[in-house]
Design a protein around this motif. Structure first.
Motif, short mmCIF file in Angstrom:
data_model
loop_
_atom_site.label_atom_id
_atom_site.label_comp_id
_atom_site.label_asym_id
_atom_site.label_seq_id
_atom_site.Cartn_x
_atom_site.Cartn_y
_atom_site.Cartn_z
N ASP A 103 -39.33 82.00 -4.88
CA ASP A 103 -38.05 82.70 -5.07
C ASP A 103 -36.90 81.71 -4.91
OD1 ASP A 103 -36.17 84.64 -5.43
OD2 ASP A 103 -36.27 85.39 -3.38
N ARG A 104 -36.84 80.76 -5.82
CA ARG A 104 -35.78 79.76 -5.83
C ARG A 104 -35.71 79.17 -7.24
NH1 ARG A 104 -40.02 76.86 -3.19
NH2 ARG A 104 -40.65 74.98 -4.35
N PRO A 105 -34.62 78.47 -7.59
CA PRO A 105 -34.54 77.86 -8.92
C PRO A 105 -35.69 76.89 -9.17
CG PRO A 105 -32.39 77.88 -7.87
CD PRO A 105 -33.37 78.31 -6.82
N VAL A 106 -36.26 76.95 -10.37
CA VAL A 106 -37.43 76.13 -10.69
C VAL A 106 -37.14 75.25 -11.91
CG1 VAL A 106 -39.09 77.77 -9.74
CG2 VAL A 106 -38.37 77.98 -12.13
N GLU A 107 -37.94 74.21 -12.04
CA GLU A 107 -37.84 73.31 -13.19
C GLU A 107 -38.76 73.81 -14.30
OE1 GLU A 107 -39.04 69.66 -11.39
OE2 GLU A 107 -37.01 69.14 -10.76
N VAL A 108 -38.20 73.92 -15.50
CA VAL A 108 -38.95 74.39 -16.66
C VAL A 108 -39.09 73.25 -17.66
CG1 VAL A 108 -38.99 76.04 -18.58
CG2 VAL A 108 -38.13 76.75 -16.34
N CYS A 109 -40.26 73.11 -18.26
CA CYS A 109 -40.53 72.01 -19.18
C CYS A 109 -40.95 72.55 -20.55
CB CYS A 109 -41.64 71.11 -18.65
SG CYS A 109 -41.34 70.47 -16.98
N ALA A 110 -40.52 71.85 -21.59
CA ALA A 110 -40.95 72.16 -22.96
C ALA A 110 -41.55 70.89 -23.56
CB ALA A 110 -39.77 72.65 -23.79
N ASP A 111 -42.79 70.99 -24.00
CA ASP A 111 -43.49 69.84 -24.57
C ASP A 111 -43.92 70.15 -26.00
OD1 ASP A 111 -43.26 68.35 -22.29
OD2 ASP A 111 -45.27 68.81 -21.54
N LEU A 112 -43.95 69.11 -26.81
CA LEU A 112 -44.45 69.21 -28.18
C LEU A 112 -45.73 68.40 -28.28
CD1 LEU A 112 -43.96 70.12 -31.14
CD2 LEU A 112 -42.77 67.95 -31.49
N HIS A 113 -46.80 69.04 -28.76
CA HIS A 113 -48.10 68.39 -28.87
C HIS A 113 -48.48 68.25 -30.34
CE1 HIS A 113 -48.63 69.44 -24.56
NE2 HIS A 113 -48.01 70.55 -24.92
N LEU A 114 -48.70 67.02 -30.79
CA LEU A 114 -49.07 66.76 -32.18
C LEU A 114 -50.48 66.17 -32.23
CD1 LEU A 114 -45.75 65.15 -33.52
CD2 LEU A 114 -46.46 67.55 -33.64
N ASP A 115 -51.41 66.93 -32.79
CA ASP A 115 -52.78 66.46 -32.96
C ASP A 115 -52.96 66.03 -34.41
OD1 ASP A 115 -53.40 67.08 -30.34
OD2 ASP A 115 -54.01 69.12 -30.84
N PRO A 116 -53.20 64.74 -34.67
CA PRO A 116 -53.29 64.24 -36.04
C PRO A 116 -54.36 64.95 -36.86
CG PRO A 116 -53.17 62.43 -34.47
CD PRO A 116 -53.39 63.67 -33.67
N TYR A 117 -54.05 65.18 -38.13
CA TYR A 117 -55.01 65.78 -39.06
C TYR A 117 -55.35 64.76 -40.13
CZ TYR A 117 -56.91 68.81 -42.71
OH TYR A 117 -57.71 69.37 -43.67
N TYR A 118 -56.64 64.51 -40.32
CA TYR A 118 -57.09 63.54 -41.31
C TYR A 118 -57.99 64.17 -42.37
CZ TYR A 118 -55.63 60.36 -37.57
OH TYR A 118 -54.91 59.71 -36.60
N GLY A 119 -57.94 65.49 -42.49
CA GLY A 119 -58.84 66.18 -43.40
C GLY A 119 -58.34 66.22 -44.83
N ASP A 120 -58.87 67.18 -45.57
CA ASP A 120 -58.58 67.36 -46.99
C ASP A 120 -57.10 67.66 -47.20
OD1 ASP A 120 -58.45 68.06 -49.66
OD2 ASP A 120 -60.38 69.10 -49.64
N GLU A 121 -56.46 66.92 -48.10
CA GLU A 121 -55.03 67.13 -48.37
C GLU A 121 -54.76 68.50 -48.96
OE1 GLU A 121 -53.46 64.04 -50.76
OE2 GLU A 121 -53.79 62.45 -49.28
N ASP A 122 -55.75 69.11 -49.60
CA ASP A 122 -55.57 70.43 -50.19
C ASP A 122 -55.47 71.52 -49.12
OD1 ASP A 122 -55.66 69.33 -52.71
OD2 ASP A 122 -57.83 69.63 -52.93
N GLU A 123 -55.80 71.20 -47.87
CA GLU A 123 -55.80 72.19 -46.81
C GLU A 123 -54.68 71.96 -45.80
OE1 GLU A 123 -59.63 72.28 -45.03
OE2 GLU A 123 -60.70 72.68 -46.90
#
Length: 236
Positions: A103-123
């Motif tokens: 019950d006190r002010p808290v730190e909030v975090c926002a993260d961006l996660h990028l998982d590389p894709y190496y599959g079929d370009e049509d998908e």
């Protein structure tokens, strides 16, 4: 009577049952009368892939008596839309978390996660595009919003980013969510994936103190930072 070590430990089977039962309660599956696979089995495969950081294909191929991967994906895709799944997921994440936080002010975090894709370009039509990283510009992209208390992480929301969406779109959703929670926010910490003029304007509009790594180049965005915010240089 004192609890034994066995009483205080969470077994893998217990955790799996908890996840499967929670999903079945909030996202019930209507599989029909002639379908052999059960909702419990589908959710066990899904939970196994998620916990192991792997794929439905891998779980089905390496687990005895599992249905075919196409069967699992087919039923789940037919039953659910991404928006409804994300909404239920947020509800489950927040249900117990908010009662646990201090019950006190808290730190909030926002993260961006990028998982590389190496599959079929049509998908790649529904995948997220970004600057080249690790040999590709196409990614499975996810953003997470969580509270950090004493080096422990309490997740509040998860969003998938698809083609046409931007980090400012998801940040806007996250800030709206924070506004609606009974939660006192000390500051919002964001990774460099949210460093753009639109995200800065959103943070200013919602009146949250924030910390974010900035890129030194870019005259326009530098002015936006210096005009509205106090910029502190540091090395990450």
């Amino acid at each position: 009577m004192e609890a034994t070590q066995a009483d205080s430990e969470i077994e893998e089977e217990h955790l799996l049952n908890f996840v499967v039962n929670s999903l079945d309660e909030e996202l019930s599956l209507d599989l029909g009368e002639n379908v052999k696979v059960t909702a419990e089995t589908l959710y066990e495969v899904l939970a196994g892939a998620s916990a192991g950081g792997t794929s439905i294909n891998h779980v089905c191929e390496t687990t005895d008596d599992s249905p075919h991967a196409n069967t699992v994906r087919g039923h789940l895709s037919d039953q659910f839309e991404l928006d409804s799944v994300e909404s239920v997921g947020d509800t489950l994440l927040q249900r117990d978390t908010l009662e646990t936080l201090p019950d006190r002010p808290v730190e909030v975090c926002a993260d961006l996660h990028l998982d590389p894709y190496y599959g079929d370009e049509d998908e790649t039509e529904a995948l997220y595009s970004s600057q080249a990283k690790r040999g590709t510009t196409t990614f499975h992209a996810y953003a997470t919003l969580y509270v950090r208390v004493r080096n422990k992480r309490y997740t509040l929301a998860v969003r998938q980013l698809v083609a046409g969406e931007t980090t400012s779109d998801v940040l806007g959703e996250f800030l709206e969510l924070l506004d609606g929670l009974d939660l006192s926010v000390k500051a919002v910490y964001l990774d460099r994936g949210f460093y753009n003029s639109t995200c800065l304007k959103l943070l200013y509009a919602h009146n949250y103190a924030y910390v974010m790594p900035i890129v030194k180049w870019g005259e326009t965005i530098q002015k936006a930072v210096l005009n509205r915010h106090k910029a502190v240089e540091f090395t990450v």
